[in-house]
Scaffold this active site. Structure first.
Site, PDB file in Angstrom:
ATOM      1  CE  LYS A 279      -3.576   4.335  -5.693  1.00  0.00           C
ATOM      2  NZ  LYS A 279      -3.737   2.869  -5.657  1.00  0.00           N
ATOM      3  NE  ARG A 353       4.220  -4.183  -3.858  1.00  0.00           N
ATOM      4  CZ  ARG A 353       3.292  -5.023  -4.288  1.00  0.00           C
ATOM      5  NH1 ARG A 353       3.645  -6.126  -4.949  1.00  0.00           N
ATOM      6  NH2 ARG A 353       2.018  -4.789  -4.057  1.00  0.00           N
TER       7      ARG A 353
HETATM    8  N1  BES Z   1      -1.685   2.603  -1.380  1.00  0.00           N
HETATM    9  C1  BES Z   1      -2.131   1.542  -2.205  1.00  0.00           C
HETATM   10  C2  BES Z   1      -2.969   0.515  -1.433  1.00  0.00           C
HETATM   11  C3  BES Z   1      -4.290   1.001  -0.932  1.00  0.00           C
HETATM   12  C4  BES Z   1      -5.416   0.888  -1.727  1.00  0.00           C
HETATM   13  C5  BES Z   1      -4.427   1.535   0.337  1.00  0.00           C
HETATM   14  C6  BES Z   1      -6.645   1.333  -1.272  1.00  0.00           C
HETATM   15  C7  BES Z   1      -5.652   1.978   0.794  1.00  0.00           C
HETATM   16  C8  BES Z   1      -6.765   1.886  -0.013  1.00  0.00           C
HETATM   17  C9  BES Z   1      -0.953   0.825  -2.822  1.00  0.00           C
HETATM   18  O1  BES Z   1       0.144   1.608  -3.089  1.00  0.00           O
HETATM   19  C10 BES Z   1      -1.406   0.260  -4.125  1.00  0.00           C
HETATM   20  O2  BES Z   1      -1.716   1.023  -4.992  1.00  0.00           O
HETATM   21  N2  BES Z   1      -1.416  -1.065  -4.236  1.00  0.00           N
HETATM   22  C11 BES Z   1      -1.814  -1.708  -5.425  1.00  0.00           C
HETATM   23  C12 BES Z   1      -0.843  -2.818  -5.697  1.00  0.00           C
HETATM   24  C13 BES Z   1      -1.018  -3.451  -7.049  1.00  0.00           C
HETATM   25  C14 BES Z   1      -0.626  -2.462  -8.141  1.00  0.00           C
HETATM   26  C15 BES Z   1      -0.158  -4.678  -7.123  1.00  0.00           C
HETATM   27  C16 BES Z   1      -3.231  -2.247  -5.208  1.00  0.00           C
HETATM   28  O3  BES Z   1      -3.539  -2.703  -4.106  1.00  0.00           O
HETATM   29  O4  BES Z   1      -4.023  -2.178  -6.131  1.00  0.00           O
HETATM   30 MN    MN Z   2       0.018   2.528  -5.002  1.00  0.00          MN
END
Ligand code: BES
Ligand code: MN
Ligand code: ZN
Length: 495
Positions: A279, A353
């Site tokens: 991230k 997931r």
């Molecule tokens: N934990 C995150 C989602 C999230 C983002 C929760 C911001 C709370 C605040 C999740 O694991 C994630 O990183 N999702 C990605 C998915 C994408 C790579 C398809 C996202 O939402 O960017």
């Molecule tokens: Mn994630």
């Protein structure tokens, strides 16, 4: 905090503070009228001075109101009754508690439930006031070397009710306190930093709690046991972490043996760096909250046990830490899930997931009545719904309707998104049965589409709580959502 309901005369209430609503144009509710009469119109006189008019969120603290036994009266401006909403009611409870927190008042008697708005009953208002008061008083001070000055000063919160509401109000108090205990516990786990709260920490918390509850059994599977089960997806997520992944199972046998269990599954990523698909620094803070799904299913189960609900409930937490490392899972890797389906890793940041799909396959052994998973799954859900509603997706409309209604009833709302088969194509993979990410469009839906491929054997619903379980940015905090929704669902099922 102790919560009480009783019937009795307001003027005889020996309390440190009465919280009295004042409506638009200075009108009082029934209890206010009574205090006004007994005090020879002391309240009316003060209202006449213009110091409080009843405007929404005004407040005025009075001492020595004649004729009554309460030491203080806190007048709270509530605006027009027909313009009140559940959210505004919560604000009024929070304002009252925050005001009295700064005084020496310990025992408080709250008359805000007399407010009549949007078909909400005094009994409902009592339960909501308890949840809201607990929320307002919650503090996380474990890591402060000097304890916060504003320690919880209020020890008792009493509600005066009409005789015909007494029994129902006592129920409301029980429910409200069980739900707020559950929320406090969940928030404590959620706010705990990831250098302490790792998968084993959650496993230990569950083990310890189960030991003190007769009808609850705890099982914890480590990485070896999960390898034996073929949980290649869950294990792929924890590979880069020094902390061992855990599958944590709590089984509460509150119902008849023949009764199929309700299974609650929680995403327990104790920190989500994104993994090798790291991230950006602007998105990584707050990722300790990526175990809020886990903490909230744990909380909901605790509330169900406190209320001794006649249900069989199983909780499954899939817990891992998503870290980059020389041994971490890479983008383009292909893994085999417990279901036998293979997955190409399009993005290691779509780890929720991955841990959930194996947990969901694991659930088949329980022959569940329904399975509900709770996860901070996608940023896309925050874009779609913000912090007002949790995203709801389900392969069973009756179950979805039940959850939507529970959320409306307790005012912890969810909003349904479609799980149409046409969205499934986005998950096509060049080399495996599926990819773990879609094309970028409809991210909350494609995440659920992925999980739908692992839940075909039972009615299933998914709650995406990325926007509701915690507040992001600098002043981050856990909200305890969607515990109220889950508890209302369980309460309805127990009827
Ligand atoms: N934990 C995150 C989602 C999230 C983002 C929760 C911001 C709370 C605040 C999740 O694991 C994630 O990183 N999702 C990605 C998915 C994408 C790579 C398809 C996202 O939402 O960017
Ligand atoms: Mn994630
Ligand atoms: Zn995540």
């Amino acid at each position: 905090m102790d919560y009480l309901v009783k019937i009795g005369l307001i003027e005889n209430e020996r309390t440190d503070a009465l919280i009295l609503p004042v409506l638009h144009d200075g009108t009082l509710t029934a209890s206010g009228e009574q205090v006004d009469k007994i005090s020879q119109h002391h309240l009316s006189k003060i209202i006449k001075t213009g110091d409080i008019t009843g405007k929404f969120k005004q407040s005025l603290l009075l001492h020595d109101v004649p004729g009554i036994k309460a030491k203080r009266v806190l007048l709270i401006g509530c605006g027009k009754e027909n313009e009140l909403t559940e959210a505004k009611y919560q604000e009024l409870v929070a304002l009252s508690i925050n005001t009295l927190k700064q005084t020496a008042a310990k025992e408080v008697c709250c008359l805000l439930p007399e407010l009549d708005y949007k078909n909400r009953t005094p009994v409902w208002n009592i339960r909501q006031a308890i949840i809201c008061a607990a929320t307002t008083l919650y503090q996380f001070n474990d890591f402060r070397s000097k304890k916060n000055q504003a320690e919880k000063s209020i020890t008792h919160l009493t509600f005066l009710v009409d005789k015909q509401d007494l029994a129902a109000s006592k129920h409301a108090v029980k429910e409200g306190s069980a739900i707020s205990h559950a929320m406090d516990n969940a928030k404590h786990l959620e706010n705990m930093p990831a250098n302490i709260c790792n998968p084993k920490y959650i496993a230990n918390a569950a083990t310890k709690w189960a030991k003190s509850h007769k009808k609850v059994k705890c099982t914890v599977l480590g990485e070896k046991a999960m390898e034996k089960l073929g949980m290649g997806a869950l294990l792929a997520v924890g590979r880069g972490s020094a902390n061992e992944s855990q599958l944590i199972i709590l089984e509460y046998a509150g119902g008849k043996k023949s009764q199929k269990p309700i299974v609650l599954v929680g995403k327990g990523i104790t920190f989500d760096t994104g993994g090798i698909s790291l991230k950006p620094s602007t998105a990584i803070n707050g990722m300790k909250y990526d175990m809020c799904g886990a903490a909230s299913v744990f909380g909901a189960l605790q509330a169900a046990v406190e209320l001794a609900l006649p249900l069989n409930i199983i909780m499954v937490i899939a817990s891992a830490e998503n870290m980059p490392d020389g041994d971490a899972t890479r983008p383009d890797d292909i893994i085999t899930t417990m279901s036998g389906q293979t997955v190409e890793i399009g993005n290691t940041d779509a780890e929720g997931r991955l841990v959930l799909c194996d947990a969901l396959t694991y659930c088949e052994r329980f022959k569940p009545e329904v399975v509900i998973d709770v996860a901070t799954l996608t940023g896309a859900c925050i874009v779609a719904l913000g912090s007002q509603a949790s995203g709801l997706l389900s392969n069973n409309q009756a179950l979805a309707d039940e959850l939507l209604k529970a959320g409306q009833d307790i005012y912890d709302r969810a909003w349904q998104l479609p799980l149409w088969p046409e969205y499934q194509d986005a998950l096509d993979s060049q080399f495996a049965d599926m990819n773990n990410v879609g094309t970028g469009d409809a991210g909350a839906i494609t995440a659920a589409c992925y999980m739908a491929r692992f839940t075909e054997k039972y009615p299933w619903a998914h709650l995406d709580v990325a926007g509701t379980a915690h507040v992001r940015q600098k002043k981050a905090y856990a909200t305890g959502r969607p515990i109220p929704l889950l508890c209302q669902f369980l309460l309805d099922r127990a009827k």
